[in-house]
Design a protein around this motif. Structure first.
Motif, PDB file in Angstrom:
ATOM      1  N   GLU A 163       0.215 -56.129  -8.603  1.00  0.00           N
ATOM      2  CA  GLU A 163      -1.110 -55.582  -8.282  1.00  0.00           C
ATOM      3  C   GLU A 163      -1.502 -55.841  -6.833  1.00  0.00           C
ATOM      4  O   GLU A 163      -2.050 -54.946  -6.161  1.00  0.00           O
ATOM      5  CB  GLU A 163      -2.157 -56.181  -9.221  1.00  0.00           C
ATOM      6  CG  GLU A 163      -3.564 -55.645  -8.981  1.00  0.00           C
ATOM      7  CD  GLU A 163      -4.600 -56.292  -9.882  1.00  0.00           C
ATOM      8  OE1 GLU A 163      -5.697 -55.725 -10.025  1.00  0.00           O
ATOM      9  OE2 GLU A 163      -4.328 -57.388 -10.443  1.00  0.00           O
ATOM     10  N   ARG A 174       0.400 -52.299 -15.644  1.00  0.00           N
ATOM     11  CA  ARG A 174      -0.486 -51.546 -16.534  1.00  0.00           C
ATOM     12  C   ARG A 174      -0.395 -52.046 -17.969  1.00  0.00           C
ATOM     13  O   ARG A 174      -1.404 -52.242 -18.646  1.00  0.00           O
ATOM     14  CB  ARG A 174      -0.098 -50.066 -16.503  1.00  0.00           C
ATOM     15  CG  ARG A 174      -0.745 -49.218 -17.607  1.00  0.00           C
ATOM     16  CD  ARG A 174      -0.016 -47.905 -17.789  1.00  0.00           C
ATOM     17  NE  ARG A 174       1.415 -48.050 -17.975  1.00  0.00           N
ATOM     18  CZ  ARG A 174       1.987 -48.419 -19.138  1.00  0.00           C
ATOM     19  NH1 ARG A 174       1.238 -48.709 -20.193  1.00  0.00           N
ATOM     20  NH2 ARG A 174       3.295 -48.534 -19.223  1.00  0.00           N
ATOM     21  N   GLU A 178      -3.396 -53.789 -20.493  1.00  0.00           N
ATOM     22  CA  GLU A 178      -3.719 -52.791 -21.520  1.00  0.00           C
ATOM     23  C   GLU A 178      -3.605 -53.369 -22.918  1.00  0.00           C
ATOM     24  O   GLU A 178      -4.374 -53.006 -23.824  1.00  0.00           O
ATOM     25  CB  GLU A 178      -2.768 -51.599 -21.363  1.00  0.00           C
ATOM     26  CG  GLU A 178      -3.103 -50.406 -22.222  1.00  0.00           C
ATOM     27  CD  GLU A 178      -2.165 -49.252 -21.942  1.00  0.00           C
ATOM     28  OE1 GLU A 178      -1.037 -49.247 -22.501  1.00  0.00           O
ATOM     29  OE2 GLU A 178      -2.540 -48.361 -21.148  1.00  0.00           O
ATOM     30  N   LEU A 182      -7.828 -54.272 -21.322  1.00  0.00           N
ATOM     31  CA  LEU A 182      -8.318 -54.384 -19.946  1.00  0.00           C
ATOM     32  C   LEU A 182      -7.515 -53.457 -19.043  1.00  0.00           C
ATOM     33  O   LEU A 182      -6.480 -52.913 -19.448  1.00  0.00           O
ATOM     34  CB  LEU A 182      -8.221 -55.838 -19.472  1.00  0.00           C
ATOM     35  CG  LEU A 182      -9.042 -56.846 -20.296  1.00  0.00           C
ATOM     36  CD1 LEU A 182      -8.690 -58.275 -19.913  1.00  0.00           C
ATOM     37  CD2 LEU A 182     -10.532 -56.596 -20.127  1.00  0.00           C
ATOM     38  N   GLU A 183      -7.986 -53.298 -17.815  1.00  0.00           N
ATOM     39  CA  GLU A 183      -7.371 -52.318 -16.928  1.00  0.00           C
ATOM     40  C   GLU A 183      -6.428 -52.922 -15.891  1.00  0.00           C
ATOM     41  O   GLU A 183      -5.452 -52.277 -15.496  1.00  0.00           O
ATOM     42  CB  GLU A 183      -8.452 -51.502 -16.208  1.00  0.00           C
ATOM     43  CG  GLU A 183      -9.255 -50.609 -17.151  1.00  0.00           C
ATOM     44  CD  GLU A 183     -10.213 -49.710 -16.395  1.00  0.00           C
ATOM     45  OE1 GLU A 183     -10.220 -49.752 -15.137  1.00  0.00           O
ATOM     46  OE2 GLU A 183     -10.952 -48.962 -17.057  1.00  0.00           O
ATOM     47  N   THR A 184      -6.712 -54.133 -15.424  1.00  0.00           N
ATOM     48  CA  THR A 184      -5.897 -54.697 -14.343  1.00  0.00           C
ATOM     49  C   THR A 184      -5.490 -56.133 -14.657  1.00  0.00           C
ATOM     50  O   THR A 184      -6.168 -56.841 -15.414  1.00  0.00           O
ATOM     51  CB  THR A 184      -6.667 -54.704 -13.012  1.00  0.00           C
ATOM     52  OG1 THR A 184      -7.749 -55.653 -13.097  1.00  0.00           O
ATOM     53  CG2 THR A 184      -7.212 -53.317 -12.687  1.00  0.00           C
ATOM     54  N   GLU A 187      -8.321 -58.550 -13.904  1.00  0.00           N
ATOM     55  CA  GLU A 187      -9.324 -58.649 -14.965  1.00  0.00           C
ATOM     56  C   GLU A 187      -8.844 -59.576 -16.081  1.00  0.00           C
ATOM     57  O   GLU A 187      -9.623 -60.369 -16.624  1.00  0.00           O
ATOM     58  CB  GLU A 187      -9.625 -57.264 -15.536  1.00  0.00           C
ATOM     59  CG  GLU A 187     -10.413 -56.355 -14.618  1.00  0.00           C
ATOM     60  CD  GLU A 187     -10.671 -55.007 -15.254  1.00  0.00           C
ATOM     61  OE1 GLU A 187     -10.388 -54.846 -16.470  1.00  0.00           O
ATOM     62  OE2 GLU A 187     -11.148 -54.098 -14.555  1.00  0.00           O
TER      63      GLU A 187
END
Length: 327
Positions: A163, A174, A178, A182-184, A187
């Motif tokens: 990232e 990803r 996921e 969550l997205e990242t 996070e």
């Protein structure tokens, strides 16, 4: 209830089985409960799980001949041995690592090497003359890497570095967040740091890594590293016992080796056969509680017929239990 001859326990890091077995191999009772690994729970909480299962199974009806407890995280079993002996479940008590149960469940020879790869990793070898080769398996302090926790942390490590650019791009960037909705990776890291996602849930990530390894080089390297660690343990155990030139069996057990897509087991088998050509490699099909019960029957000198009976009855009972939980 008739007093059982054997009290058998498979105490894992995700669940515990306790079985009461007759001298003739009859399965008197089988109960299942929560994890009971002293390494993760501490001794008192682990013993509380065992006490609850023992009472649930009706084990208070008398003193058995032998209590055979094979438990995850037990590498120096003196404290656990004393605590169980004090409960007077049986005339004789044996406490040892659960890897011995995997080995006994997987072979009638009584010797060979077993590697367990579940929440952690461990290995044990037994020679035909009774010598043992084993590892402390206490994590990084004893040089271990492997199991669901290490794979999960490696996946998040790779995702985080992808990232922010410190590492190569990977589909784990990803797929890992996921899995937790969550997205990242950032996070997810914050959610773990603040306690919104328990760090222990990283144990859920190996199937994600296995799936991504089909097309992602970074995920594939994590699987390759795990295979190398499994091979290293098995190879050293074989060498210590002078079995590297013998037609020895290597049994593979634990959730990671049994629930993967075959990539991990295939990589382990290919590398082991390259290093020790005469070895045979197989995943264990019998649950570890079978091995604990067989070790208990071995200890009292039960005949082969009794061992065949308990194997069949326990395998049927565990399969029925799985079917019920699926429903």
């Amino acid at each position: 209830m008739t007093t059982p001859a054997v009290i058998a326990v498979d105490g894992g890091a995700s669940k515990t089985h306790l079985a009461l077995v007759g001298r003739d191999g009859e399965l008197v009772e089988l109960v299942r409960g929560a994890e009971s690994s002293p390494q993760t729970l501490g001794l008192e909480r682990a013993l509380a799980v065992l006490d609850g299962l023992f009472t649930k199974a009706g084990g208070r009806s008398g003193v058995a001949e032998v209590a055979q407890l094979n438990m995850s995280g037990v590498d120096f079993p003196s404290e656990e041995q004393e605590a169980i002996e004090a409960r007077r479940w049986a005339e004789r008590t044996v406490v040892d690592n659960d890897t011995f149960a995997v080995l006994r469940a997987g072979t009638e020879r009584g010797w060979g090497v077993a590697v367990v790869c579940g929440s952690g990793i461990n290995c044990v070898g037994v020679s035909a003359d009774g010598r043992h080769a084993r590892f402390p398996a206490l994590g990084q302090i004893t040089g271990d890497w492997g199991g669901g926790s290490d794979v999960g942390y490696a996946a998040l490590f790779a995702a985080a570095r992808a990232e922010d650019g410190r590492g190569p791009r990977t589909t784990l960037e990803r797929a890992v967040p996921e899995h937790f909705g969550l997205e990242t990776p950032n996070e997810l890291a914050e959610a773990i740091h603040r306690g919104r996602v328990p760090a222990r849930r990283l144990l859920e990530l190996p199937p994600v890594v296995f799936a991504e390894a089909e097309h992602d080089a970074t995920a594939a390297k994590i699987v390759e590293r795990l295979a190398s660690e499994i091979v290293a343990m098995a190879r050293v155990a074989l060498e210590r016992l002078d079995l590297a030139d013998e037609p020895a069996e290597v049994l593979l057990g634990g959730g990671l080796l049994q629930s993967g897509d075959g990539r991990l087991s295939s990589a382990v088998e290919a590398e082991l056969r390259r290093l020790v050509p005469k070895v045979s490699v197989a995943a264990t099909s019998s649950p570890p509680i079978v091995g604990a019960a067989l070790l208990g029957l071995d200890a009292i000198g039960a005949p082969a017929e009794a061992q065949r009976r308990v194997r069949a009855e326990l395998e049927t009972a565990v399969e029925a239990e799985r079917g019920g939980s699926d429903g």
